[in-house]
Motif scaffolding. Structure first.
Motif, PDB file in Angstrom:
ATOM      1  N   LEU A 206       0.576  -1.495  -0.003  1.00 30.34           N
ATOM      2  CA  LEU A 206       0.369   0.087  -0.151  1.00 30.34           C
ATOM      3  C   LEU A 206       1.015   1.244   0.022  1.00 30.34           C
ATOM      4  O   LEU A 206       1.936   1.560   0.459  1.00 30.34           O
ATOM      5  N   ARG A 207       0.576   2.115  -0.543  1.00 30.14           N
ATOM      6  CA  ARG A 207       0.832   3.442  -0.569  1.00 30.14           C
ATOM      7  C   ARG A 207       0.305   4.776  -0.312  1.00 30.14           C
ATOM      8  O   ARG A 207      -1.016   4.828  -0.126  1.00 30.14           O
ATOM      9  N   TRP A 208       0.239   5.591   0.854  1.00 31.97           N
ATOM     10  CA  TRP A 208      -0.361   6.927   0.838  1.00 31.97           C
ATOM     11  C   TRP A 208       0.312   8.688   0.817  1.00 31.97           C
ATOM     12  O   TRP A 208       1.958   7.992   1.589  1.00 31.97           O
ATOM     13  N   PRO A 209      -0.422   9.635   0.471  1.00 32.72           N
ATOM     14  CA  PRO A 209       0.614  10.455   0.785  1.00 32.72           C
ATOM     15  C   PRO A 209       0.069  11.497   2.497  1.00 32.72           C
ATOM     16  O   PRO A 209      -0.359  11.078   2.970  1.00 32.72           O
ATOM     17  N   ASP A 210       1.439  11.764   2.785  1.00 37.96           N
ATOM     18  CA  ASP A 210       1.392  12.056   4.267  1.00 37.96           C
ATOM     19  C   ASP A 210       0.890  13.799   3.982  1.00 37.96           C
ATOM     20  O   ASP A 210       1.787  14.960   3.014  1.00 37.96           O
ATOM     21  N   TYR A 211       0.361  14.299   4.053  1.00 38.06           N
ATOM     22  CA  TYR A 211      -0.579  15.578   3.926  1.00 38.06           C
ATOM     23  C   TYR A 211       0.386  16.509   5.662  1.00 38.06           C
ATOM     24  O   TYR A 211       0.853  15.802   6.518  1.00 38.06           O
ATOM     25  N   VAL A 212       0.729  17.950   5.357  1.00 35.54           N
ATOM     26  CA  VAL A 212       0.416  18.445   6.609  1.00 35.54           C
ATOM     27  C   VAL A 212      -0.351  18.484   7.743  1.00 35.54           C
ATOM     28  O   VAL A 212      -1.797  17.852   7.828  1.00 35.54           O
ATOM     29  N   GLY A 213       0.249  18.208   8.237  1.00 39.24           N
ATOM     30  CA  GLY A 213      -0.142  18.044  10.112  1.00 39.24           C
ATOM     31  C   GLY A 213      -0.153  18.739  11.311  1.00 39.24           C
ATOM     32  O   GLY A 213       0.526  19.897  11.501  1.00 39.24           O
ATOM     33  N   ASN A 214       0.413  18.426  12.056  1.00 43.10           N
ATOM     34  CA  ASN A 214       1.006  19.277  13.671  1.00 43.10           C
ATOM     35  C   ASN A 214       2.189  19.267  14.277  1.00 43.10           C
ATOM     36  O   ASN A 214       2.163  20.224  14.840  1.00 43.10           O
ATOM     37  N   SER A 215       2.476  18.724  12.973  1.00 44.66           N
ATOM     38  CA  SER A 215       4.013  18.740  13.156  1.00 44.66           C
ATOM     39  C   SER A 215       4.365  17.759  14.163  1.00 44.66           C
ATOM     40  O   SER A 215       6.192  18.120  14.513  1.00 44.66           O
ATOM     41  N   MET A 216       4.029  17.570  14.906  1.00 42.80           N
ATOM     42  CA  MET A 216       4.975  16.605  16.508  1.00 42.80           C
ATOM     43  C   MET A 216       5.589  14.849  15.567  1.00 42.80           C
ATOM     44  O   MET A 216       6.328  14.989  16.221  1.00 42.80           O
ATOM     45  N   PHE A 217       4.976  13.932  14.387  1.00 41.63           N
ATOM     46  CA  PHE A 217       5.678  13.503  13.691  1.00 41.63           C
ATOM     47  C   PHE A 217       5.461  12.201  14.974  1.00 41.63           C
ATOM     48  O   PHE A 217       6.725  11.515  14.864  1.00 41.63           O
ATOM     49  N   ASN A 218       4.108  12.060  15.880  1.00 43.89           N
ATOM     50  CA  ASN A 218       4.544  10.475  16.444  1.00 43.89           C
ATOM     51  C   ASN A 218       4.590   9.963  15.750  1.00 43.89           C
ATOM     52  O   ASN A 218       5.258   8.300  16.227  1.00 43.89           O
ATOM     53  N   THR A 219       3.586   9.616  14.880  1.00 49.22           N
ATOM     54  CA  THR A 219       4.067   8.322  13.961  1.00 49.22           C
ATOM     55  C   THR A 219       5.174   8.354  12.748  1.00 49.22           C
ATOM     56  O   THR A 219       6.309   6.616  13.196  1.00 49.22           O
ATOM     57  N   PHE A 220       5.918   9.108  12.712  1.00 49.53           N
ATOM     58  CA  PHE A 220       6.308   9.216  11.536  1.00 49.53           C
ATOM     59  C   PHE A 220       8.021   9.068  12.785  1.00 49.53           C
ATOM     60  O   PHE A 220       8.949   7.931  12.092  1.00 49.53           O
ATOM     61  N   GLY A 221       8.186   9.301  14.148  1.00 47.67           N
ATOM     62  CA  GLY A 221       8.782   9.500  15.130  1.00 47.67           C
ATOM     63  C   GLY A 221       9.144   7.586  15.018  1.00 47.67           C
ATOM     64  O   GLY A 221       9.852   7.268  15.268  1.00 47.67           O
ATOM     65  N   ASN A 222       8.203   7.003  15.621  1.00 44.18           N
ATOM     66  CA  ASN A 222       8.534   5.390  15.583  1.00 44.18           C
ATOM     67  C   ASN A 222       9.047   5.054  14.771  1.00 44.18           C
ATOM     68  O   ASN A 222       9.756   3.914  14.631  1.00 44.18           O
ATOM     69  N   LEU A 223       8.428   4.598  13.307  1.00 41.63           N
ATOM     70  CA  LEU A 223       8.628   4.213  12.429  1.00 41.63           C
ATOM     71  C   LEU A 223      10.433   4.779  11.854  1.00 41.63           C
ATOM     72  O   LEU A 223      10.796   4.024  11.254  1.00 41.63           O
ATOM     73  N   GLU A 224      10.601   5.616  12.465  1.00 37.66           N
ATOM     74  CA  GLU A 224      12.273   6.262  12.510  1.00 37.66           C
ATOM     75  C   GLU A 224      13.213   5.330  13.476  1.00 37.66           C
ATOM     76  O   GLU A 224      13.983   4.345  13.155  1.00 37.66           O
ATOM     77  N   VAL A 225      11.980   4.447  14.791  1.00 40.17           N
ATOM     78  CA  VAL A 225      12.844   3.491  15.692  1.00 40.17           C
ATOM     79  C   VAL A 225      12.287   2.033  15.414  1.00 40.17           C
ATOM     80  O   VAL A 225      12.715   1.390  15.904  1.00 40.17           O
ATOM     81  N   ASN A 226      11.384   1.561  14.722  1.00 37.77           N
ATOM     82  CA  ASN A 226      11.024   0.585  14.533  1.00 37.77           C
ATOM     83  C   ASN A 226       9.507   0.774  13.466  1.00 37.77           C
ATOM     84  O   ASN A 226       8.090   1.339  13.284  1.00 37.77           O
ATOM     85  N   PRO A 227      10.233  -0.036  12.859  1.00 38.41           N
ATOM     86  CA  PRO A 227       9.367   0.023  11.188  1.00 38.41           C
ATOM     87  C   PRO A 227       7.838  -0.500  11.198  1.00 38.41           C
ATOM     88  O   PRO A 227       7.305  -0.701  10.484  1.00 38.41           O
ATOM     89  N   ARG A 228       7.577  -1.099  11.973  1.00 41.44           N
ATOM     90  CA  ARG A 228       6.148  -2.500  12.251  1.00 41.44           C
ATOM     91  C   ARG A 228       5.027  -1.134  12.365  1.00 41.44           C
ATOM     92  O   ARG A 228       4.864   0.044  12.872  1.00 41.44           O
ATOM     93  N   ALA A 229       4.384  -0.992  11.539  1.00 43.98           N
ATOM     94  CA  ALA A 229       2.633  -0.673  11.593  1.00 43.98           C
ATOM     95  C   ALA A 229       1.562  -1.608  11.693  1.00 43.98           C
ATOM     96  O   ALA A 229       1.590  -2.390  10.540  1.00 43.98           O
TER      97      ALA A 229
END
Length: 303
Positions: A206-229
């Motif tokens: 699957l693929r999806w776009p990441d749109y402008v958000g709240n700048s916290m990057f909670n999801t992406f921050g987790n993916l930086e250290v753990n790629p499972r989702a």
């Protein structure tokens, strides 16, 4: 002191939004605000994300009559519901578990995010919250629920999407993402857009776009250290829930994002396991009024 962990700080830096993230960090509290208490009391559903014993994140949906979520202390809620026996988080939430939560009200486009530790209680769950914060109304499609208590079907289990599931994914406008840091601290987030923003490129990708958000990057921050989702895809018209778990990789290349309207980045998700339960939720929802913030879906050739 910062409320962000190492992965979140890395993602914020990669996006060039460290200052913005620091500014909005004041929204993260450890005590439920008065408005949050009233909001939760009105909700008929709660999205929950957690990690199973094999380290795989899953997201699911708990439902009940308004009032089934109750704030019982400064940072404690009780939820008068628990996952069904066939739900991928049933065994996880039968004991203590670190959870990410979203209470979302599509009819008013309001939502609140919470992270904490859940423990089983006599009528459901008791959750001690460590982080509580509001999210903006962007990308939420306006809908109003009604109940239709049809018994759930037998789960379909697999490692690949069927053609029907791929078609549903390509037409969806909302899904939820569960991620966790290496210690298992879970987070759950919302993703929305016009139909076509999420694409099933193959039975396992699957693929999806990441749109402008709240700048916290909670999801992406987790993916930086753990790629499972884990992903939860609700069928708003039938109550069917499609649960996926696998791995996600963020594509930070701006040239690739530029090919998709509104995208700041792209996310590729590899499916490892599928659990689809027809009529798992008793809630049915009216036809959507799409968010004015939704970018137009990309052309198929750009996906």
């Amino acid at each position: 002191m910062t409320p962000y962990h190492r992965g979140e700080l890395i993602a914020q830096q990669r996006a060039g939004l460290l200052d913005e993230a620091a500014h909005v960090s004041v929204l993260i509290n450890d005590e439920m605000p008065r408005a949050g208490r009233a909001f939760l009391a009105e909700q008929p559903m709660l999205v929950v994300g957690a990690v199973d014993r094999n380290g795989a994140p899953w997201a699911t949906l708990l439902t009940g009559e308004p009032g089934f979520i109750t704030v019982t202390g400064r940072s404690t809620i009780t939820v008068a519901a628990a996952p069904a026996a066939t739900d991928p988080l049933h065994d996880v939430l039968a004991g203590p578990a670190r959870v990410g939560l979203i209470a979302i009200e599509p009819g008013t486009r309001r939502r609140i995010r919470m992270n904490g530790t859940a423990r089983p209680a006599s009528d459901g769950l008791r959750i001690e919250l460590a982080q509580i914060y509001p999210n903006c109304p962007k990308y939420i499609q306006r809908r109003v629920p009604v109940r239709d208590d049809v018994p759930p079907g037998v789960p379909r289990l697999g490692t690949r999407l069927t053609a029907g599931e791929m078609g549903f994914i390509n037409a969806t406008d909302t899904f939820f993402v569960a991620t966790a840091d290496p210690e298992g601290n879970a987070d759950a987030s919302h993703r929305g857009g016009n139909p076509g923003f999420l694409r099933a490129l193959s039975p396992t990708r699957l693929r999806w776009p990441d749109y402008v958000g709240n700048s916290m990057f909670n999801t992406f921050g987790n993916l930086e250290v753990n790629p499972r989702a884990g992903l939860l895809l609700p069928d708003w018209s039938t109550g069917t829930l499609t649960h996926l778990t696998g791995t996600a990789v963020v594509d930070w290349d701006p040239a690739h994002a530029a090919a998709v309207p509104g995208a700041q980045r792209l996310v590729d998700f590899t499916v490892e396991r599928v659990v689809r339960i027809d009529h798992a939720s008793p809630l049915r929802w009216t036809e959507p009024e799409y968010s004015r913030f939704n970018p137009l879906p990309a052309r198929a050739g750009n996906q």
